[in-house]
Motif scaffolding. Sequence first.
Motif, mmCIF file in Angstrom:
data_model
loop_
_atom_site.group_PDB
_atom_site.id
_atom_site.type_symbol
_atom_site.label_atom_id
_atom_site.label_comp_id
_atom_site.label_asym_id
_atom_site.label_seq_id
_atom_site.Cartn_x
_atom_site.Cartn_y
_atom_site.Cartn_z
ATOM 1 N N GLU A 134 26.237 57.715 65.175
ATOM 2 C CA GLU A 134 26.048 58.428 63.913
ATOM 3 C C GLU A 134 26.646 59.829 63.945
ATOM 4 O OE1 GLU A 134 21.927 58.399 62.929
ATOM 5 O OE2 GLU A 134 21.811 56.204 62.770
ATOM 6 N N THR A 135 27.371 60.167 64.996
ATOM 7 C CA THR A 135 27.920 61.518 65.106
ATOM 8 C C THR A 135 28.912 61.812 63.983
ATOM 9 O OG1 THR A 135 29.012 63.072 66.609
ATOM 10 C CG2 THR A 135 29.840 60.829 66.591
ATOM 11 N N THR A 136 28.961 63.077 63.587
ATOM 12 C CA THR A 136 29.885 63.512 62.538
ATOM 13 C C THR A 136 30.789 64.650 63.008
ATOM 14 O OG1 THR A 136 28.226 65.052 61.647
ATOM 15 C CG2 THR A 136 28.301 62.832 60.690
ATOM 16 N N LEU B 287 32.002 67.190 69.351
ATOM 17 C CA LEU B 287 30.874 66.788 70.204
ATOM 18 C C LEU B 287 30.996 65.339 70.656
ATOM 19 C CD1 LEU B 287 27.916 68.419 68.222
ATOM 20 C CD2 LEU B 287 29.075 69.287 70.275
ATOM 21 N N SER B 288 32.188 64.774 70.481
ATOM 22 C CA SER B 288 32.367 63.337 70.689
ATOM 23 C C SER B 288 32.976 63.002 72.041
ATOM 24 C CB SER B 288 33.261 62.757 69.586
ATOM 25 O OG SER B 288 32.620 62.826 68.332
ATOM 26 N N LEU B 289 32.515 61.881 72.568
ATOM 27 C CA LEU B 289 33.143 61.242 73.721
ATOM 28 C C LEU B 289 34.113 60.210 73.171
ATOM 29 C CD1 LEU B 289 33.298 60.626 76.770
ATOM 30 C CD2 LEU B 289 31.325 59.126 76.475
ATOM 31 N N VAL B 290 35.394 60.343 73.516
ATOM 32 C CA VAL B 290 36.423 59.450 73.002
ATOM 33 C C VAL B 290 37.172 58.830 74.174
ATOM 34 C CG1 VAL B 290 36.636 60.805 70.883
ATOM 35 C CG2 VAL B 290 38.184 61.258 72.809
ATOM 36 N N ALA B 291 37.940 57.774 73.888
ATOM 37 C CA ALA B 291 38.611 57.058 74.975
ATOM 38 C C ALA B 291 39.914 56.465 74.499
ATOM 39 C CB ALA B 291 37.705 55.948 75.508
ATOM 40 N N THR B 292 40.802 56.245 75.455
ATOM 41 C CA THR B 292 42.061 55.557 75.182
ATOM 42 C C THR B 292 42.449 54.725 76.385
ATOM 43 O OG1 THR B 292 44.324 55.813 74.327
ATOM 44 C CG2 THR B 292 43.614 57.366 76.021
ATOM 45 N N SER B 293 43.475 53.897 76.192
ATOM 46 C CA SER B 293 43.915 52.980 77.231
ATOM 47 C C SER B 293 45.408 52.736 77.054
ATOM 48 C CB SER B 293 43.151 51.653 77.108
ATOM 49 O OG SER B 293 43.566 50.735 78.089
ATOM 50 N N ALA C 81 39.508 52.809 66.473
ATOM 51 C CA ALA C 81 38.168 52.303 66.178
ATOM 52 C C ALA C 81 37.203 53.455 66.368
ATOM 53 C CB ALA C 81 37.812 51.155 67.118
ATOM 54 N N ALA C 82 36.465 53.804 65.319
ATOM 55 C CA ALA C 82 35.663 55.024 65.393
ATOM 56 C C ALA C 82 34.387 54.911 64.579
ATOM 57 C CB ALA C 82 36.489 56.213 64.894
ATOM 58 N N ALA C 83 33.420 55.730 64.952
ATOM 59 C CA ALA C 83 32.254 55.918 64.105
ATOM 60 C C ALA C 83 32.719 56.509 62.779
ATOM 61 C CB ALA C 83 31.269 56.857 64.793
ATOM 62 N N PRO C 84 32.132 56.089 61.659
ATOM 63 C CA PRO C 84 32.604 56.576 60.362
ATOM 64 C C PRO C 84 32.629 58.095 60.255
ATOM 65 C CG PRO C 84 31.100 54.739 60.062
ATOM 66 C CD PRO C 84 31.058 55.081 61.524
ATOM 67 N N GLY C 85 31.668 58.761 60.902
ATOM 68 C CA GLY C 85 31.572 60.208 60.767
ATOM 69 C C GLY C 85 32.679 60.998 61.432
ATOM 70 N N VAL C 86 33.435 60.377 62.344
ATOM 71 C CA VAL C 86 34.516 61.106 63.025
ATOM 72 C C VAL C 86 35.874 60.468 62.783
ATOM 73 C CG1 VAL C 86 32.964 61.962 64.818
ATOM 74 C CG2 VAL C 86 34.239 59.832 65.209
ATOM 75 N N HIS C 87 35.939 59.385 62.026
ATOM 76 C CA HIS C 87 37.199 58.673 61.841
ATOM 77 C C HIS C 87 38.274 59.552 61.218
ATOM 78 C CE1 HIS C 87 40.075 55.996 59.753
ATOM 79 N NE2 HIS C 87 39.950 55.257 60.847
ATOM 80 N N THR C 88 37.938 60.259 60.147
ATOM 81 C CA THR C 88 38.934 61.081 59.460
ATOM 82 C C THR C 88 39.478 62.172 60.374
ATOM 83 O OG1 THR C 88 37.925 60.667 57.300
ATOM 84 C CG2 THR C 88 39.337 62.605 57.492
ATOM 85 N N ASP C 89 38.609 62.820 61.130
ATOM 86 C CA ASP C 89 39.063 63.869 62.047
ATOM 87 C C ASP C 89 39.893 63.285 63.183
ATOM 88 O OD1 ASP C 89 37.881 65.829 60.550
ATOM 89 O OD2 ASP C 89 36.071 65.972 61.785
ATOM 90 N N ALA C 90 39.524 62.085 63.652
ATOM 91 C CA ALA C 90 40.315 61.458 64.713
ATOM 92 C C ALA C 90 41.714 61.115 64.226
ATOM 93 C CB ALA C 90 39.604 60.194 65.209
ATOM 94 N N VAL C 91 41.821 60.643 62.993
ATOM 95 C CA VAL C 91 43.146 60.374 62.402
ATOM 96 C C VAL C 91 43.960 61.649 62.348
ATOM 97 C CG1 VAL C 91 44.343 59.760 60.274
ATOM 98 C CG2 VAL C 91 42.449 58.342 61.082
ATOM 99 N N ALA C 92 43.338 62.726 61.916
ATOM 100 C CA ALA C 92 44.053 64.005 61.830
ATOM 101 C C ALA C 92 44.551 64.452 63.194
ATOM 102 C CB ALA C 92 43.144 65.063 61.214
ATOM 103 N N THR C 93 43.734 64.299 64.218
ATOM 104 C CA THR C 93 44.140 64.698 65.579
ATOM 105 C C THR C 93 45.279 63.828 66.069
ATOM 106 O OG1 THR C 93 41.933 65.505 66.135
ATOM 107 C CG2 THR C 93 43.365 64.885 67.969
ATOM 108 N N LEU C 94 45.193 62.529 65.877
ATOM 109 C CA LEU C 94 46.214 61.610 66.381
ATOM 110 C C LEU C 94 47.508 61.693 65.582
ATOM 111 C CD1 LEU C 94 43.969 58.502 67.089
ATOM 112 C CD2 LEU C 94 44.933 60.099 68.762
ATOM 113 N N SER C 95 47.451 62.250 64.392
ATOM 114 C CA SER C 95 48.642 62.339 63.532
ATOM 115 C C SER C 95 49.429 63.627 63.751
ATOM 116 C CB SER C 95 48.235 62.222 62.054
ATOM 117 O OG SER C 95 47.629 60.981 61.803
#
Length: 277
Positions: free
Chosen positions: A160-162, A166-172, A262-276
């Motif tokens: 539920e994080t937004t 404060l997020s733990l994220v991962a890649t492969s 693949a992300a929690a809804p609360g951080v998806h938009t920010d993750a897209v911005a970072t990856l873009s």
Amino acid sequence: MSDSIQSTGNAEVAGTAPDADLLTQTAIAVGAAGSVLRERFGGVVRYRTREELMSALAANDDAALDVLRPRLERLRPEAGWVEEELAGGALPPGEWWVVDPAEGNVNHLHGLPEWGVTATLVRDNQPVLTAVHLPLTGETYTALAGGGAYLDGRPLHVSETTDLGLSLVATSQARPDEDESITQRIGSSITAMLSDALVVRTSVPATLHLLNVAAGRIDAFWQFAGARADLLPGALLVAEAGGRISDAEGRPWTPASESLLAAAPGVHTDAVATLSR
């Protein structure tokens, strides 16, 4: 669910078992194949050449497939079988079994615990059901399109994080011999996430990260390129656990996409911005 991973309900096809019953049997099948791999697990398997490595990987695959394939083919005799587990892109119409008999195979050979067995039924390029078994813990993750995601029968929910900060994220990485442009993109994305997220994890295989997103343990996972068998099981699990599935730029994801987020809804938009960036 994601616009690109759509619910197909609990359809019954040509007199075969409904999808919920089929998922139960699929979970039993991956568990049986996992038992074979657990018996083969132990110390580090030494190899001196690429040929010896490939032979050791194939031996694990074959041992698990000897158990998994006949069981799945009995469950869905008319379904196609994807022969190459590293293949990507869209599938022809109809039903297909997409499996990875030893997901994280290289970890298995190195005595590391991050590996499992996956089986996903795809119907007209939509994942219908998936089962992922982790033999060392005995855990089985399952998802049914329109029916939720579960760990040993307990419902899964994404975080539920937004706050990406404060997020733990991962890649492969998708494969060892990746195109240079993709490896550069991976490196740039990790650098960007190191600035914007709390902690970044980088390891293989993708499926285990996606299980953790579905379970709310990790807030986001991304990968550039990738095979269907790497991404389809986790994509369905995350979607059914309430997560958002897209490509790295926020567009609808399909097996033919060049990236996955693949992300929690609360951080998806920010993750897209970072990856873009």
